[in-house]
Every structure is written in C-alpha cells, then in structure tokens.
Design a protein around this motif. Structure first.
Motif: not given
Length: 898
Positions: A201-205
C-alpha cells in the motif's frame, strides 16, 4: 516471632491469575514479527533512560501525519478496488537512543480509512441492494527512525474488525520522513507491506508539525493602491503582532476555488490551466509563517471533503508570510508532479519543481452581486521581472461551498454593496408583477409574512424549491444580506446582525433591499451537479413578494439578465398552499443565445414557528403512543381476568379475532426489529452521538411487546377452553367465521395491491411531500393495520352463528370498547393533524404516520372510525340482548355476503 502460616489457596489464586497473563504475553511476543528480519536498517539501539519531556512532545508532533493519502494494489485488497483513501499515523511514545542519530518509535498506530461494498437485504428479505460503508483498519507498529537517512522502518500487526475479526500478523512500514521539511522536500512517503495478507500500500502525506525550514528570502506580493488595501479585512480574532490568527487563516484558506484565467487564454502559468483549485493542507506558525498544499482539477463540482489529501491531480506547495500592513498572504509556490501512478506497483514519487510561482490570498471586505468571495487569491509567474505581472490567474471561493463548510466563519465585518442598476430593474419589475397579486394579498390584513411576525430570525427567508420542467431541477435559496445586515456565514453572528440592523429596517420601510444565493441541482446526466445564481433586489414585507435581478455563471460568459420573482405564502396560508410560488425568467430577447425559457418554481419547507409546532407535535405523539400501548396492556389484563371469572367466556371467544389482534401487534414489532438489525453496524455511533431519538423509539416499543405477549396469553386461554370443553358446535361456528372472514380478507389484499399502484403513481407526480413511493410490503402492512381496526368482526360473526357465544358474554366491555377506541384514535388524530399541522418534505411522524395509510384520505379515516364504532355497538347489543340480536345479525351478515 514465628512467621504467619502461609495460605496455599492464596498462592494458588495468584498463580491462576498470573499464568494467563504470561501465556498471553508469550503468544503476543511470538506473533509479533521480528524487526531485524524486516528492517535491516536502521539498526536498533538501546533507549536512553531519561528523556526531556518537551523534547518528547516535539518529536511526537513531528511524527504525526493526518490526513494522508494511500493507494496501490494493496489498497484494492483491503478495500473497494480502484478507490483511494485516507490514513493517519500517531506514535504513542518516542524516545532517544544511545545512538544520537536514532529515535525509537513505540506503540505507533497507523489507521487506514476506506470503503467497502456489501449486500444489504431489503425489508424483511424482499430484495437486496449494494451498500457502501466506511471501514477502518488499525495497525500497531514499533520501530526506529534515522535522522541521517530520514528513514523510518517499523513492524507490527493489524486488526480488521469489519465482520469476523481478522488479524494481519506480519506487517512492516517503511517511510521517508524529512528531518526538516522544506518547500522542496515537504512530503512523507512510503509503503505498507502485509506479507502474504495483502500487497503493498503506497502512502503519502504532507509533513505535519512545527519543524519546518522556511526559505531565506521572503515572498513578496505586487504593490497595489491604498484603496484596494483598505478593502481587505484583518483576521479575527485579533492577535498580537499584526492581527494574525493561525486558526482563522487555516479555516478560511481550506476551501475550493474557482479559477479565472486571462481572457486571451494565454496564462503566464500554462501548466496550471485547470478551472478549479482546492487548498486542503495548511500549516502555520505563530509568527505569521504559512505553508500549504493545493491541487488543481478539471472537475468544478464539489469535492468529497475539503480536508481530503489528493495527489492524482496537478498540485503546488507554497510557503510565505502574512503581511499585516497590506492584509495579504504572500507565498512562493512550486509545482508538484506525480512521476509514477499511485495505482502502480512501482515506487511512488512526488517531485517538486518549477518554483517560480507567486501566490497571494486575501479576504475581501466588500461583497457585490458579482463578487462574494470570503477568500480571494491570485497566481502569477514570479520568475520574471520583479513587480511585473502579466495575465495572472484569479481565484475566488465557490459560493455554495461557503454555504456548507464555513458555518464558523464570521462575516459580520463584511459590508454588502448593492448595485443600483440591479435594484432599479428589480424595483421596476416589482411594480409590474407584484401589483397583480397585491389585491388578493391585501384582502387578508392579518396575513403574516417572513420578517413581520418574527424579527429575531432570518431563517424564514430561506427556502427550497422544485422547478416544473423536464429536467427536475431542485434547488435552495438563502439570503446573503438583508438591508445593511450580512446574514451569511456564522449563524450566531448572522442572527445578531439581523436583529440589530435588518429587523429595525424592515419595521421602518415596506421595501427592503435583499440579496440571495440561489443554487440549482440538475438530475440530467449532461449537466453539472450544481449551478448558481447571485441575485439582489427588493422584498415587500407586507405582501411577502420578492423581485430580484441575478447573474449566472456560464462557461465563458456571465448572464446578468435573470429575473427572479417569489411570492411567499403567509404563515396562515402555508399550511394549505406550501411555502409559496416563484418564477425564474430571462430578460433577453428570444433570439439571444443566452435566452432561456421561463421556469415556474414551487417553494416548500416550514417556517420557524411551524418547526416549533412540529417538534411539540412529535413530543405529544410520543406520549400518545406510550399511553395507547399501556392501555392495550391494561385492557388485555382485564380480559384475562374476565375469562378467569367466567368459565364459558374462553370457549366463546373468537380465536380468529385473537389471531388478528396478535398479528396486529406483531407486525409493527417485526418491522422495528428489522430496522434495528439493518442498522446494527451504526448502532453505537447513533446512540453515542445523535441517536437519542432511536433510544426513545426503542423504549416506546416495550409496552407494545408486553401487549403482544398478553394477546398470546389470551389466545392460549381461548384455545385451551375450546379443547377442554369438547364442544364441537363451537368449533363448527369458528370454521363458519373463517368461511366468512377469510374471503373478505383476501379480497382486501387484492384491493390493496390496486390502491398501492395508484398511490405510487400519485406519489411520483407529487415529489414534494413524499420522497419515494411506498413498497408493496408497506401497503400489505398498512392493510394488516386496517384489518386490525376491524378486529371485532370475527367475534360479531361468531355471535351471529352461535347462541352460546352471545349469551356467554365472551368479551369484557373494557376490552372491546377500549380496544375500539385505541384503534380509531389514530384515524381521528390523523384528520385533526391534517387540518392543524403543516406537511413538509421530510416530516417525522411518531404516531399515526399518514404515509403508511393505504387510502391516504380524511374521508377514509371517517369511514374506518364509523365502521369500528358500528362493530362495537353491534357486539354490545349481541352481548346484552342475546338471541334476538343474534337473528338480526345473522340476517345482516347474510345480506352483506350476498
């Protein structure tokens, strides 16, 4: 002194208590994945014994990310395929280690918020449909962060509580967290891997916290005239240091903006050509420093949420400072490019490039019919000559977004400037159109219109409407200003401004200036979801007539020749005629390309006094419902005592009648139980949040359940009496009752189906008062209630065929008279309510819901009441006079059957 004797039982109890804890700890330790097997770097290091409290708090803030964005193939494994979601990351403890460049994050919680689709059964299993519901998956993680490489690696387990609890036992998280985020390095990005349970699962914040490194050079805004500067508002509440308020600027910047490019379409920023912009991440410091993240989109409709973190579209990151002197926010921005699709399995990367973009935000102090922006902005190419701006992009907030998302924005310091040409045109059409209806309105000198009976609220000038055309246009209209008072924005400030300024002006003058925002919603697929008309004109407080001239935004132009006229219904007339009527028309020639056909609109809703009456009515209906259920219990108990005192009463009581009564109590209980079970996934939220009404409804059903159980007891006594007596003649009489009543009931079922079809057809023609046509099952349930209204019919038939039943006086007068009163009371109340209370589009009913009625007419309420009373009277004569009335009843039933 000798030691006290030991208690072996006490040690045994302690051992029994400690062993399960040790076993659970060992199981948890065995199930936790090994850090070294998943995270070769950074290598772990022992924690320091003592950590500064302030340092720990700052570290916790630095590693908190919310909201973030997740996607990828693993997201499709966990949630609905092809739908992205949000995530939050909160560490519970952060400590420094023996390695100065290493931090230990323990007990961190990562939560993914997404959606799933599941089959939902219809009412009592009649059909099914797919429903989409929210799901949260939580992961408990532990790991280390290196300030040298900005790498965070953690391992742990996850829990999915949707349906049967599912556990993810082998999870690792890898994030790149910049130690000092900056304009060119503002994002936290990484992956969550679930081993054999789900794919990556790709995450970005957007980096949170106060640890941020601003650029050395301050961003500058182009010089403007002093008159333009004075037309801007300072931030509220006032703060030391130039009036800056971090909370206020965040609440006003996070919104959706409509972009207006240069007329020549030769923007100085060709790569930012989308028509809409959304600022969804804002961080600021007490010294006036501000940074933000914004995305651009071709979709000018509403986004799902103003706080949604999006990466699929073009975006910019910006930083700057609040200029207290010019009351502007000056920013330097960089374009953000998504190099790899977030739904691919490749490593994701957001790259910041092209930092020569200037941005400026301000808050207009004056609103007009053409510009009503709570927040305005401008974007330009700042890489050229200083102070030279060519073909900038201007931005203003969507007006209908303001209506729904800035209820806490205080706009009381905004002044509304009416356009005199608009007022003159609206006044001229007021005299042309309103005079025609004034004669009828003035006949009722006691008529009360919005603004004449309640000078403390402006809410009655709001209305919803339905246009009578093939597109099924719905909409709503709300006042922006009344006289010199701003009534948009924060509700408390608007109420104060209305009572302080607008109410005295409405008392002094018959015609009051007014401005509106009118929103349309189309159901046609080839039209945008919403469009808007900004209008201003005059309002006649004595006749309730509104005449306005408005502007509507089109693709490449603005049409400011739209006439809107509205005739409000008086408070006395709205009960029968609704909220009022209106018309939207074009003042252009029919040959003009901007001309459109006129549309009549029907207003619906309730005035504030009618809302108060409706709330009082619902409270009263709860009391009536509780009293009716309690009286049903009391009358059933009296009938049970009557049977025990009279041994012949049990075998003389109609079993068919008792079955009808039992079903009449059971069907509402089953429907309520189905509703409760269908919403069991939201039960806790409703009861802990705004679910007090549901709890009351559940309590109201307790006496109904007791009454149902008492009816079953009566049925058991009657059946036992028939079996013990051994009288075949009474059983034969009961069979004859079925031969008479059952065909009547079956014919009623067929008639119910026909009437249901007619009601459904009428419902589609009148969508104001009923949202959806009733189901066939609802019609059958309503017919069951009608059968229960005539519950005495089987007993009357039994008495007509059996002399023993009439002479035995099977029913107590309390039971059949009281039961008849309880059954006819809803019909009497329905007639009273239809004449007394105002119907609405979403009116709630607790007692005698008219939408559940099969025939839905006051005449039928009267027929049912008279029929039930006639049966009770006939039963009274049968039990008083015996065989003489039995012969008369037999003749009457024979003639009715023929």
């Amino acid at each position: 002194m000798a030691p006290p004797p030991s208690n072996p039982h006490r040690h045994t109890r302690q051992l029994c208590f400690v062993l399960p804890i040790l076993l659970l700890s060992s199981v948890a330790a065995d199930s936790t994945p090994s850090y070294s097997s998943h995270c070769p770097s950074p290598a772990p290091s022992p924690d320091l014994v003592h950590t500064n409290v302030n340092d720990t708090i700052a570290l916790l803030e630095h590693f908190r990310f919310s909201p973030g964005f997740f996607s990828g193939s693993g997201a499709s494994n966990l949630f609905m395929p092809g739908v992205s979601g949000q995530f939050s990351f909160f560490p519970h403890a952060v400590s420094r280690t023996a390695d100065p460049a290493l931090l230990h994050l323990s007990s961190a919680r990562l939560t993914l918020f997404g959606e799933r689709a599941g089959a939902q059964n219809g009412t009592l299993g009649f059909g099914s449909y797919e429903r989409i519901y929210d799901v949260a998956i939580s992961f408990r993680l532990d790991g280390y962060y290196s300030t040298t490489t900005s790498e965070l690696c953690m391992v742990g387990t996850g829990t999915d509580t949707d349906g049967p609890a599912k556990r993810y036992a082998d999870v690792d998280l890898r994030l790149r967290v910049p130690s000092k985020p900056s304009l060119v390095d503002p994002f936290v990005a990484g992956r969550l891997e679930g081993g054999a349970d789900f794919e990556a699962v790709n995450l970005v914040a957007y980096a949170d916290g106060d640890v941020y490194e601003y650029s050395e050079g301050r961003a500058t805004c182009p010089a403007e005239a002093a008159a333009t500067t004075s037309a801007r508002r300072a931030l509220e509440p006032q703060q030391p240091g130039g009036g800056f308020s971090c909370a206020a600027i965040r609440s006003r910047l996070v919104s959706e903006y409509r972009l207006r490019h240069a007329q020549s379409n030769s923007s100085s920023l060709p790569k930012l050509h989308e028509p809409a912009m959304m600022v969804n991440q804002v961080r600021c410091a007490a010294n006036g420093a501000v940074r933000l993240y914004a995305v651009f989109s071709n979709d000018v409709r509403l986004w799902a949420s103003a706080n949604r973190f999006a990466v699929e579209n073009q975006g910019v990151v910006a930083e700057g400072f609040w200029d207290a002197e010019t009351r502007r926010l000056c920013l330097r921005a960089c374009r953000v490019e998504l190099l790899v699709s977030y739904w691919s399995s490749a490593a994701e990367k957001l790259e910041v490039r092209e930092c020569g973009i200037g941005m400026s935000f301000w808050f207009p102090a004056v609103w007009t019919v053409r510009d009503r922006s709570a927040t305005a902005a401008m974007l330009w190419n700042a890489s050229g000559d200083a102070g030279v701006i060519s073909n900038p992009i201007t931005a203003s907030t969507f007006q209908y977004i303001i209506r729904t998302t800035t209820t806490t924005t205080n706009l009381s310091d905004v002044k509304y400037s009416y356009t005199q040409t608009f007022l003159d045109t609206a006044t001229r059409h007021y005299y042309l159109n309103a005079r025609r209806s004034m004669s009828n309105a003035n006949k009722k000198t006691e008529a009360s219109f919005p603004g004449t009976y309640n000078f403390s609220s402006y809410r009655d000038l709001e209305f919803r409407f339905l246009a009578d055309n093939e597109e099924m246009v719905r909409g709503q209209a709300y006042p922006v200003s009344i006289g010199s008072a701003m009534v948009d924005g924060d509700e408390l400030a608007a109420e104060y401004a209305f009572s302080r300024h607008a109410a005295p002006e409405m008392k002094q003058s018959r015609l009051v200036n007014i401005s509106y925002g009118i929103l349309f919603q189309f159901t046609a697929f080839d039209r945008p979801d919403c469009s808007e008309i900004k209008a201003e004109g005059v309002y006649d407080t004595e006749t309730g007539f509104v005449s306005m001239l408005g502007c509507r935004e089109l693709n490449v132009s603005t049409d400011c020749k739209v006439l809107i006229t509205v005739q409000f219904s008086s408070l006395e007339e709205s009960q029968a005629s609704g909220h009022g009527k209106g018309r939207i028309s074009s003042l252009r020639d029919k040959t003009d390309v901007l001309y459109f056909e006129s549309r009549n609109i029907t207003l619906y809703g309730m005035y504030s006094e009618q809302v108060s009456e409706s709330i009082w009515r619902m409270d009263m209906e709860r009391i009536i419902t509780l009293a009716s259920s309690t009286l049903s219990c009391a009358f059933a108990i009296l009938q049970i005592l009557h049977i025990k005192r009279n041994r012949d009463a049990a075998r003389a009581t109609s079993i068919t009648m008792l079955v009808v009564l039992a079903l009449g109590h059971a069907i509402p209980l089953v429907l309520d139980l189905h509703t409760l079970l269908a919403n069991r996934s939201r039960l806790f939220v409703e009861l802990s949040g705004n679910g007090l009404l549901e709890l009351h409804e559940l309590v109201l059903r307790v006496p109904a359940l007791i009454a149902f159980l008492l009816q079953l007891r009566l049925l058991q006594l009657a059946w036992s009496g028939r079996r013990s007596s051994g009288h075949h003649r009474s059983l034969d009489a009961e069979r004859r009752v079925l031969l008479v009543c059952l065909p009547l009931y079956l014919i009623g079922v067929a008639v119910s189906g026909v009437i249901h079809a007619e009601n459904s057809r009428a419902t589609r023609k009148d969508p104001l008062l009923v949202d959806f046509p009733g189901t066939l099952w609802g019609a059958l349930a309503s017919y069951a209630g009608l059968v229960t209204d005539g519950f005495l019919l089987p007993q009357v038939v039994l008495n007509a065929f059996s002399s023993e039943s009439s002479s035995a006086r099977a029913l107590s007068p309390w039971f059949y008279v009281g039961g008849t009163v309880i059954r006819v009371a809803p019909h009497v109340y329905d007639v009273f309510r239809a004449r007394r209370y105002v119907p609405s589009a979403k009116t709630s009913y607790v007692y005698a819901n008219p939408r559940d009625g099969l025939f839905r007419s006051a005449a039928w309420d009267v027929v049912v009441t008279c029929g039930a009373a006639a049966l009770a009277f006939l039963l009274l004569l049968q039990q008083r006079l015996g065989s003489d009335v039995r012969r008369t009843s037999h003749i009457w039933l024979a003639s009715s059957s023929s």
